[in-house]
Scaffold this active site. Structure first.
Site, PDB file in Angstrom:
ATOM      1  N   ALA A   1     -24.762  13.204   5.734  1.00 37.82           N
ATOM      2  CA  ALA A   1     -25.790  12.653   4.834  1.00 37.82           C
ATOM      3  C   ALA A   1     -27.091  12.301   5.558  1.00 37.82           C
ATOM      4  CB  ALA A   1     -25.269  11.427   4.072  1.00 37.82           C
TER       5      ALA A   1
ATOM      6  N   ARG B   1     -28.896  16.503   5.049  1.00 40.09           N
ATOM      7  CA  ARG B   1     -27.626  17.146   5.390  1.00 40.09           C
ATOM      8  C   ARG B   1     -26.630  16.757   4.296  1.00 40.09           C
ATOM      9  NH1 ARG B   1     -23.050  15.891  10.075  1.00 40.09           N
ATOM     10  NH2 ARG B   1     -21.886  17.803   9.692  1.00 40.09           N
ATOM     11  N   HIS B   2     -25.743  17.666   3.956  1.00 44.81           N
ATOM     12  CA  HIS B   2     -24.704  17.370   2.966  1.00 44.81           C
ATOM     13  C   HIS B   2     -23.919  16.122   3.355  1.00 44.81           C
ATOM     14  CE1 HIS B   2     -21.695  18.768   5.821  1.00 44.81           C
ATOM     15  NE2 HIS B   2     -22.480  19.818   6.047  1.00 44.81           N
ATOM     16  N   GLY B   3     -23.197  15.566   2.393  1.00 44.16           N
ATOM     17  CA  GLY B   3     -22.384  14.385   2.654  1.00 44.16           C
ATOM     18  C   GLY B   3     -21.082  14.730   3.370  1.00 44.16           C
TER      19      GLY B   3
ATOM     20  N   GLY C   1     -29.262  20.844   3.219  1.00 44.37           N
ATOM     21  CA  GLY C   1     -28.794  21.823   4.183  1.00 44.37           C
ATOM     22  C   GLY C   1     -27.714  21.243   5.077  1.00 44.37           C
TER      23      GLY C   1
END
Length: 481
Positions: free
Chosen positions: A405, A97-99, A362
């Site tokens: 994250a 997952r994005h930060g 994602g």
């Protein structure tokens, strides 16, 4: 679609109308009163400790790995279940997952409108200390931030890359190929770039720059699933339990407490507005590492109620609430195993592994359905508007599963000196850098053969196009789900 054999299928709940869930329409609020909440919320004394564990999908990564607070590059406590020395990692396949990100433009807009109105009303709120204090909070969010990666989000990704490289040095050695893919969202693309940057200039991945491939069909599979979009995403009835909880006794108690702190009649607040305040508290902590004045409105018990509201939404929209939530992720699940298969074939043929490192970036909405498809964090009873107390010890807590994250990592190993040929290739699974036990064995290591056998139905019989096709006959969304 039916439940997944062996992978703990989704709860077969038929959504009803909001009224039959025990909810009622949330009363619209006068715009000026909406504004009155948000400025009053803002400059109370700092909140006590204890809220940060309840921010759901807006949680810091440090909430699941507290040792990172003092040392961002620490690998934490030694993990049990390590492989024999004769096992060598062949491939690492990570879904991230994005930060940490900023609020979306819509969230910022709503907050800005409320704050501006509160400023205009501040003079008339002098009798309420909270109102006067909150008027001083600086509204610094701008719509242009629109869910973009925050500086802390870049650090999240850079540090994660460095920790994974330290944990698997053989895979991250020089001249190993890194394949990076991402959702088209800016925060994901930036997260991918930050991950690559975290590996430093000394690693040569076959070129100065690693191209980040945009692949929404895998990273945002939910957008491409017509059945999910029509019957869950855009179907108000599907969120029946969420809407019922918003007007239930637990939320009513929180509303009354917040209204009292703000010297407002409770009728002028609703669950959505209180959630805006709570999420602002979470953003300020994650983005700026400060305890915002917003936080002071909430006790730990209030935070548990608001976390449950968030988890209800995740459960019914991305988790076990409906089969299609998880079944739509099988396209990603199968893609992961296709690459693992290829690495096994190359190893058996004594060829170099063409893709030793595959990292895909994602969203929480990417990871949560995938973990549900695999049967993780499934409670014996579904999350409902009416069983908040019974779910106090639930497994399904989104902040522990998909914080900023978050990462799910498959590691494929080749093992020598084994007793049987099927033991030659083994797999470990890590969630947020902690080993996950496999369902079929309760162990943290599995032969690749056993793992594929356990998920055979998904690998062979889950077909994205058929799963996601809207029914051709004229049935209601309720009947279909």
């Amino acid at each position: 679609a039916g439940a997944v054999p062996g992978a703990a299928g989704a709860v077969k709940m038929r959504p009803r109308s909001a009224s039959s869930c025990g909810s009622r329409a949330v009363a619209a609020m006068a715009p000026g009163r909406e504004a009155a909440l948000l400025l009053l919320l803002l400059v109370l004394p700092p909140a006590g400790a204890g809220l940060s564990g309840y921010f759901g999908t807006k949680s810091r990564y440090e909430e699941v790995n507290p040792h990172l607070v003092s040392d961002p590059l620490s690998l934490g406590p030694a993990a049990s279940g390590s492989l024999p020395a004769s096992c060598t990692p062949l491939q690492l396949r990570a879904v991230l997952r994005h930060g940490t990100r900023y609020p979306t433009a819509g969230q910022v807009r709503r907050l800005g409108e409320l704050h501006a109105r509160l400023l205009r009303r501040a003079a008339g709120a002098a009798a309420c200390p909270a109102a006067a204090a909150l008027a001083d909070w600086p509204m610094w969010y701008e719509e242009s931030l629109d869910g973009r990666l925050a500086p802390q989000g870049r650090r999240d990704m850079e540090q994660l890359a460095r920790r994974l490289a330290a944990r698997f040095p053989a895979l991250f050695a020089a001249r190993r190929r890194l394949a990076l893919a991402s959702s088209s969202k800016h925060r994901c693309l930036q997260s991918g770039a930050a991950f690559r940057r975290g590996l430093g200039p000394t690693l040569d991945f076959g070129g100065d720059e690693v191209e980040v491939e945009v692949n929404d069909s895998l990273m945002r599979f939910f957008d491409h699933c017509a059945k999910f979009v029509a019957l869950v995403e855009e179907n108000d009835a599907a969120m029946c339990q969420v809407n019922a909880f918003k007007v239930g006794p637990e939320m009513k108690k929180v509303l009354e407490k917040v209204a009292s702190a703000l010297c407002l009649p409770v009728e002028e607040l609703n669950a959505d507005l209180v959630q805006v305040a709570f999420l602002t508290c979470s953003y300020e902590l994650a983005i700026k590492n400060v305890t915002s004045p917003w936080c002071s409105l909430f006790s730990e018990e209030d935070a548990k109620v608001l976390e449950y509201l968030n988890d209800l939404k995740q459960y019914w929209k991305r988790g076990y609430g409906y089969d299609i939530n998880s079944r739509s992720s099988c396209v990603l699940f199968q893609h992961i195993f296709q690459h693992l298969d290829k690495a096994v074939e190359e190893s058996k043929s004594s060829k170099p592994i063409s893709s030793p490192l595959i990292v895909q970036v994602g969203h929480a909405e990417t990871l949560q359905p995938l973990l549900a498809l695999m049967g993780y964090f499934k409670d014996d009873e579904p999350l409902l508007a009416t069983n908040y107390a019974q779910q106090a010890q639930r497994k399904f807590r989104s902040g522990r599963i998909v914080p900023y994250a978050a990462n799910l990592v498959f590691v494929l190993y080749h093992c020598e000196h084994v007793n049987a040929s099927q033991e030659e290739y083994q797999v470990q699974l890590l969630l947020n850098e902690k080993l996950l036990s496999f369902h079929h064995s309760n162990k943290t290591t599995s032969t690749y053969t056993d793992l594929k056998d356990y998920y055979k139905d998904i690998l062979e019989n889950c077909h994205f196009k058929e799963e996601c096709e809207l029914p051709k006959v004229n049935v209601t969304a309720v009947d279909e789900l």
